[in-house]
Write a protein that holds these residues in place. Sequence first.
Motif, short mmCIF file in Angstrom:
data_model
loop_
_atom_site.label_atom_id
_atom_site.label_comp_id
_atom_site.label_asym_id
_atom_site.label_seq_id
_atom_site.Cartn_x
_atom_site.Cartn_y
_atom_site.Cartn_z
N GLY A 145 0.79 -1.23 0.00
CA GLY A 145 0.00 0.00 0.00
C GLY A 145 0.82 1.26 0.00
O GLY A 145 0.29 2.34 0.22
N ARG A 146 2.14 1.14 -0.27
CA ARG A 146 2.99 2.32 -0.33
C ARG A 146 3.15 2.78 -1.76
O ARG A 146 2.91 2.04 -2.70
CB ARG A 146 4.38 2.03 0.26
CG ARG A 146 4.38 1.58 1.70
CD ARG A 146 5.79 1.65 2.26
NE ARG A 146 6.73 0.93 1.42
CZ ARG A 146 7.08 -0.33 1.64
NH1 ARG A 146 6.55 -1.02 2.63
NH2 ARG A 146 7.97 -0.92 0.84
N GLY A 147 3.65 3.98 -1.94
CA GLY A 147 4.03 4.46 -3.26
C GLY A 147 2.84 4.89 -4.10
O GLY A 147 1.68 4.80 -3.69
N PRO A 148 3.12 5.36 -5.34
CA PRO A 148 2.06 5.85 -6.21
C PRO A 148 1.16 4.74 -6.68
O PRO A 148 1.57 3.59 -6.79
CB PRO A 148 2.84 6.46 -7.39
CG PRO A 148 4.14 5.73 -7.40
CD PRO A 148 4.45 5.46 -5.95
N GLY A 149 -0.08 5.07 -6.96
CA GLY A 149 -1.02 4.09 -7.44
C GLY A 149 -0.81 3.78 -8.91
O GLY A 149 0.07 4.32 -9.56
N THR A 150 -1.67 2.92 -9.43
CA THR A 150 -1.55 2.50 -10.82
C THR A 150 -1.60 3.68 -11.77
O THR A 150 -0.91 3.69 -12.79
CB THR A 150 -2.70 1.54 -11.16
OG1 THR A 150 -2.68 0.46 -10.23
CG2 THR A 150 -2.56 0.99 -12.56
N THR A 155 0.26 7.17 -19.16
CA THR A 155 0.59 8.42 -19.86
C THR A 155 -0.68 9.24 -20.03
O THR A 155 -1.81 8.76 -19.80
CB THR A 155 1.18 8.13 -21.24
OG1 THR A 155 0.17 7.53 -22.06
CG2 THR A 155 2.38 7.20 -21.15
N ALA A 156 -0.52 10.48 -20.44
CA ALA A 156 -1.68 11.35 -20.64
C ALA A 156 -2.64 10.76 -21.67
O ALA A 156 -3.86 10.77 -21.50
CB ALA A 156 -1.22 12.75 -21.06
N ARG A 157 -2.09 10.24 -22.77
CA ARG A 157 -2.94 9.66 -23.81
C ARG A 157 -3.62 8.38 -23.32
O ARG A 157 -4.78 8.12 -23.65
CB ARG A 157 -2.10 9.39 -25.06
CG ARG A 157 -2.87 8.86 -26.28
CD ARG A 157 -4.13 9.64 -26.57
NE ARG A 157 -3.97 11.04 -26.85
CZ ARG A 157 -3.84 11.56 -28.07
NH1 ARG A 157 -3.81 10.78 -29.13
NH2 ARG A 157 -3.74 12.86 -28.22
N GLU A 158 -2.93 7.60 -22.50
CA GLU A 158 -3.54 6.39 -21.93
C GLU A 158 -4.66 6.75 -20.95
O GLU A 158 -5.67 6.05 -20.87
CB GLU A 158 -2.47 5.53 -21.25
CG GLU A 158 -1.54 4.85 -22.25
CD GLU A 158 -0.25 4.35 -21.63
OE1 GLU A 158 0.57 3.78 -22.37
OE2 GLU A 158 -0.05 4.53 -20.41
N VAL A 189 -5.12 1.02 -25.93
CA VAL A 189 -6.01 0.20 -25.11
C VAL A 189 -5.23 -0.95 -24.47
O VAL A 189 -5.40 -1.24 -23.28
CB VAL A 189 -7.17 -0.34 -25.96
CG1 VAL A 189 -7.99 -1.37 -25.17
CG2 VAL A 189 -8.08 0.80 -26.42
N GLN A 190 -4.37 -1.60 -25.26
CA GLN A 190 -3.60 -2.73 -24.73
C GLN A 190 -2.69 -2.30 -23.59
O GLN A 190 -2.56 -3.00 -22.58
CB GLN A 190 -2.78 -3.37 -25.85
CG GLN A 190 -2.03 -4.64 -25.43
CD GLN A 190 -2.98 -5.72 -24.96
OE1 GLN A 190 -4.08 -5.87 -25.49
NE2 GLN A 190 -2.58 -6.47 -23.94
N GLU A 194 -2.65 -3.64 -19.77
CA GLU A 194 -1.44 -4.20 -19.18
C GLU A 194 -1.06 -3.48 -17.89
O GLU A 194 -0.73 -4.12 -16.88
CB GLU A 194 -0.28 -4.11 -20.17
CG GLU A 194 -0.44 -5.07 -21.35
CD GLU A 194 0.51 -4.73 -22.49
OE1 GLU A 194 1.27 -3.74 -22.36
OE2 GLU A 194 0.49 -5.46 -23.50
N LYS A 195 -1.13 -2.15 -17.91
CA LYS A 195 -0.72 -1.40 -16.72
C LYS A 195 -1.69 -1.57 -15.56
O LYS A 195 -1.30 -1.45 -14.40
CB LYS A 195 -0.56 0.08 -17.09
CG LYS A 195 0.65 0.34 -17.98
CD LYS A 195 0.85 1.82 -18.27
CE LYS A 195 2.10 2.04 -19.10
NZ LYS A 195 2.35 3.48 -19.36
N LEU A 196 -2.95 -1.85 -15.88
CA LEU A 196 -3.93 -2.07 -14.82
C LEU A 196 -4.03 -3.54 -14.43
O LEU A 196 -4.76 -3.90 -13.52
CB LEU A 196 -5.31 -1.56 -15.26
CG LEU A 196 -5.43 -0.06 -15.49
CD1 LEU A 196 -6.83 0.30 -15.95
CD2 LEU A 196 -5.07 0.72 -14.23
N GLY A 197 -3.29 -4.40 -15.14
CA GLY A 197 -3.34 -5.83 -14.86
C GLY A 197 -4.68 -6.44 -15.19
O GLY A 197 -5.12 -7.39 -14.54
#
Length: 215
Positions: A145-150, A155-158, A189-190, A194-197
């Motif tokens: 629960g530490r650090g920045p979230g997802t 990126t801005a476009r994502e 979209v991909q 991926e970044k959100l798992g």
Amino acid sequence: MSSADEPRPVRVLLVEDHDMVAEALQQALDRADGITVVGRARSRAEALADVLEHAPDVVVLDRRLGDGDALGVVAQLGSGGARVLVLTGDATPAVAVQVAKAGGAGVLLKSAQLGVLEAAVRDVAAGGVVFDPELLPGVLDRLTGRGPGTGAALTARERETLDLLAEGATTEEIGRRLGVSRNTTRNHVQRVLEKLGARSKLEAVAVARREGLLG
């Protein structure tokens, strides 16, 4: 030491749907002392059947298979006691956390050297957990629960793409509203998935809402 006293080799089930890659991995692991590949599968369905047939100690699992994202079967593959090590070409901390929460033993990038894979197989067979060094800080932050979230990784476009997904926009609509090609839209979209798992657009939106990424 007599042969009866020698430790049993680590039994590995290799799950990879690209034959040339699978052959290279098998040759490397079979050459390693104390490791033997007891089976090869090309899909999630074959892997689930083979893990019952061969009772491996370690399952080396390619994430992207012909019948779907292999993250969805990590828990099932490990339910009989096998340790699951996921190989992926696009690992992110979110994916690694998903593997860890499913009971997987670790994640390695497919670009890792074969010696690194061999060492990882030995480590997870011995009860350890192995994550690519590039992923480990983010994994620890998310699990504790530490650090920045997802959202910090988007990126801005994502983020724009994610907002449009939350509105229910299709790939064609997203591309039109962002002024980019269909292929570029699919890539955005991909990367969001991926970044959100996430394994689908709906799941990505659900994860984003849960993590407070959407208004």
